[in-house]
Structure formats: structure tokens, C-alpha cells
Design a protein around this motif. Sequence first.
Motif, PDB file in Angstrom:
ATOM      1  N   LEU A   1       2.486 -11.733  -2.765  1.00  0.00           N
ATOM      2  CA  LEU A   1       1.334 -11.486  -2.450  1.00  0.00           C
ATOM      3  C   LEU A   1       0.483 -11.029  -3.487  1.00  0.00           C
ATOM      4  O   LEU A   1       0.869  -9.947  -4.311  1.00  0.00           O
ATOM      5  N   ALA A   2      -0.861 -11.575  -3.785  1.00  0.00           N
ATOM      6  CA  ALA A   2      -1.558 -11.288  -4.925  1.00  0.00           C
ATOM      7  C   ALA A   2      -3.053 -11.331  -4.424  1.00  0.00           C
ATOM      8  O   ALA A   2      -3.425 -11.785  -3.341  1.00  0.00           O
ATOM      9  N   GLY A   3      -3.770 -10.193  -5.063  1.00  0.00           N
ATOM     10  CA  GLY A   3      -5.114  -9.982  -4.849  1.00  0.00           C
ATOM     11  C   GLY A   3      -6.220 -10.602  -5.165  1.00  0.00           C
ATOM     12  O   GLY A   3      -7.353 -10.702  -4.871  1.00  0.00           O
ATOM     13  N   GLY A   4      -5.903 -11.854  -5.942  1.00  0.00           N
ATOM     14  CA  GLY A   4      -7.004 -12.848  -6.314  1.00  0.00           C
ATOM     15  C   GLY A   4      -7.916 -12.381  -7.381  1.00  0.00           C
ATOM     16  O   GLY A   4      -9.027 -13.125  -7.809  1.00  0.00           O
ATOM     17  N   ALA A   5      -7.801 -11.176  -8.068  1.00  0.00           N
ATOM     18  CA  ALA A   5      -8.707 -10.532  -9.061  1.00  0.00           C
ATOM     19  C   ALA A   5      -8.464 -11.382 -10.465  1.00  0.00           C
ATOM     20  O   ALA A   5      -7.333 -11.806 -10.699  1.00  0.00           O
TER      21      ALA A   5
ATOM     22  N   ARG B   1      -7.944  -4.263   0.648  1.00  0.00           N
ATOM     23  CA  ARG B   1      -7.291  -5.365   0.281  1.00  0.00           C
ATOM     24  C   ARG B   1      -5.587  -4.782  -0.525  1.00  0.00           C
ATOM     25  O   ARG B   1      -4.696  -5.355  -0.248  1.00  0.00           O
ATOM     26  N   ASN B   2      -6.004  -3.763  -1.337  1.00  0.00           N
ATOM     27  CA  ASN B   2      -4.931  -3.090  -2.093  1.00  0.00           C
ATOM     28  C   ASN B   2      -3.798  -2.683  -1.038  1.00  0.00           C
ATOM     29  O   ASN B   2      -2.594  -2.712  -1.126  1.00  0.00           O
ATOM     30  N   ARG B   3      -4.198  -1.915  -0.131  1.00  0.00           N
ATOM     31  CA  ARG B   3      -3.204  -1.277   0.895  1.00  0.00           C
ATOM     32  C   ARG B   3      -2.499  -2.464   1.485  1.00  0.00           C
ATOM     33  O   ARG B   3      -1.387  -2.428   1.815  1.00  0.00           O
TER      34      ARG B   3
ATOM     35  N   GLU C   1       1.440  -2.982   2.026  1.00  0.00           N
ATOM     36  CA  GLU C   1       1.796  -2.648   3.339  1.00  0.00           C
ATOM     37  C   GLU C   1       2.674  -3.803   3.784  1.00  0.00           C
ATOM     38  O   GLU C   1       3.675  -3.637   4.679  1.00  0.00           O
ATOM     39  N   GLU C   2       2.390  -5.028   3.327  1.00  0.00           N
ATOM     40  CA  GLU C   2       3.014  -6.193   3.482  1.00  0.00           C
ATOM     41  C   GLU C   2       4.563  -6.504   2.851  1.00  0.00           C
ATOM     42  O   GLU C   2       5.051  -7.476   2.731  1.00  0.00           O
ATOM     43  N   SER C   3       4.732  -5.523   1.734  1.00  0.00           N
ATOM     44  CA  SER C   3       5.755  -5.939   0.662  1.00  0.00           C
ATOM     45  C   SER C   3       6.741  -4.706   0.840  1.00  0.00           C
ATOM     46  O   SER C   3       6.678  -3.725   1.111  1.00  0.00           O
TER      47      SER C   3
ATOM     48  N   ALA D   1       2.047   2.343  -3.205  1.00  0.00           N
ATOM     49  CA  ALA D   1       3.315   1.512  -3.350  1.00  0.00           C
ATOM     50  C   ALA D   1       4.465   2.639  -3.157  1.00  0.00           C
ATOM     51  O   ALA D   1       5.748   2.619  -2.726  1.00  0.00           O
ATOM     52  N   GLU D   2       4.462   3.394  -4.308  1.00  0.00           N
ATOM     53  CA  GLU D   2       5.447   4.591  -4.465  1.00  0.00           C
ATOM     54  C   GLU D   2       5.442   5.512  -3.261  1.00  0.00           C
ATOM     55  O   GLU D   2       6.845   5.834  -2.780  1.00  0.00           O
ATOM     56  N   LYS D   3       4.463   5.853  -2.587  1.00  0.00           N
ATOM     57  CA  LYS D   3       4.479   6.579  -1.567  1.00  0.00           C
ATOM     58  C   LYS D   3       5.157   6.054  -0.286  1.00  0.00           C
ATOM     59  O   LYS D   3       5.932   6.551   0.431  1.00  0.00           O
TER      60      LYS D   3
END
Length: 171
Positions: free
Chosen positions: A43-47, A116-118, A122-124, A145-147
Motif C-alpha cells: 500500500l502506497a499513499g501516492g505522494a 490516508r496515513n492512518r 491500519e491495513e498493514s 505504526a509503532e503504536k
Amino acid sequence: MGSKESCCFTGHRILPAGELPALRAALRREISNLAEAGVGRFLAGGARGFDMLAAQEVLWLREERYALELVLVLPCPEQADRWNARERQAYREMVQEADEVIYVSEVYTPDCMFRRNRKLVEESGSCICYLNRERGGTAYTVKYAEKLGLSIVNLAVPRPNSAAQEKTLFI
């Protein structure tokens, strides 16, 4: 936590130009290692910057060797509208080659990048990042992600005065 068979990317939009060949090689190696371990969804955010670089490496490895899926989790349809022509073209190609495109908002909103970042996290089950600063969207995403307990690989080498060595990456 998301699926162990999924990995997200997060990173800075501006990357040190001198590190690009090594960064591409490191991305290719990490994506290949995950693919060998059974991860098939990326999954990538496209930035601009790291997101697009990572997406391109997934597409290259999909073409050359692995059955990989590229999912773009985008903040809104107009994400690339203000980019230059070259960047918009690279973005359109990435969107066309993606296996799935998810928009977290139908229009730009002040929190669509945050959402988007969350969603990426959450999907990974794992995260490959390029993080060399303690603030900003990438830092927030890695902390999230660490959390959530994701396995994280950081491909950046923190350097003092790194801002003076950075240049906009055009892919």
C-alpha cells in the motif's frame, strides 16, 4: 492491526538525490524479502518522493518476478492537480498500473492526508519507511505504526544538516 500479508510505505517527499540508486536497491531488497515471506499486498499513499519511488519498485518487481498487488490509498482525486506536468504524468501512470485505488475523501479536506496515513497503517502488518525527521506526516505515520505493533524498516540514515543536502525528487 492489519493483515500480515500487507505492507505500507511512508516517507518524505524530498529525498537526497545522491542516495536514490542505493534507496531503490534497498527498496527492491526489502520488498523482495517480504514477498519471499508471503507478503503480496503493498500500500502506497501516492505522494511525490518516497511513496512514488516505492510504488514504482513494487510495479517493477511485479513485472519481473513476483505476484504482487499495488494498492494506492489516496487522500482525494485531485492529489496531483498542482504538480508539474512530469510529476502528474508519472502519477497517472502509477494510478493506471495499480491493482486497486482507494480514496479516503471525495474532495480535498484539511484531514484527508491524516486519514490516508492512518488507513495505510491500519491495513498493514509491516511498514517500510524513509524517515529522518522527528516531525511531519511521515513521523506521525511511523509513530502510529509503532503504536499498532507493525514491523518497521527505516531505509533512511539520519544525518545532521540533511536539509542542505536534499533536493526535490522527480520520478
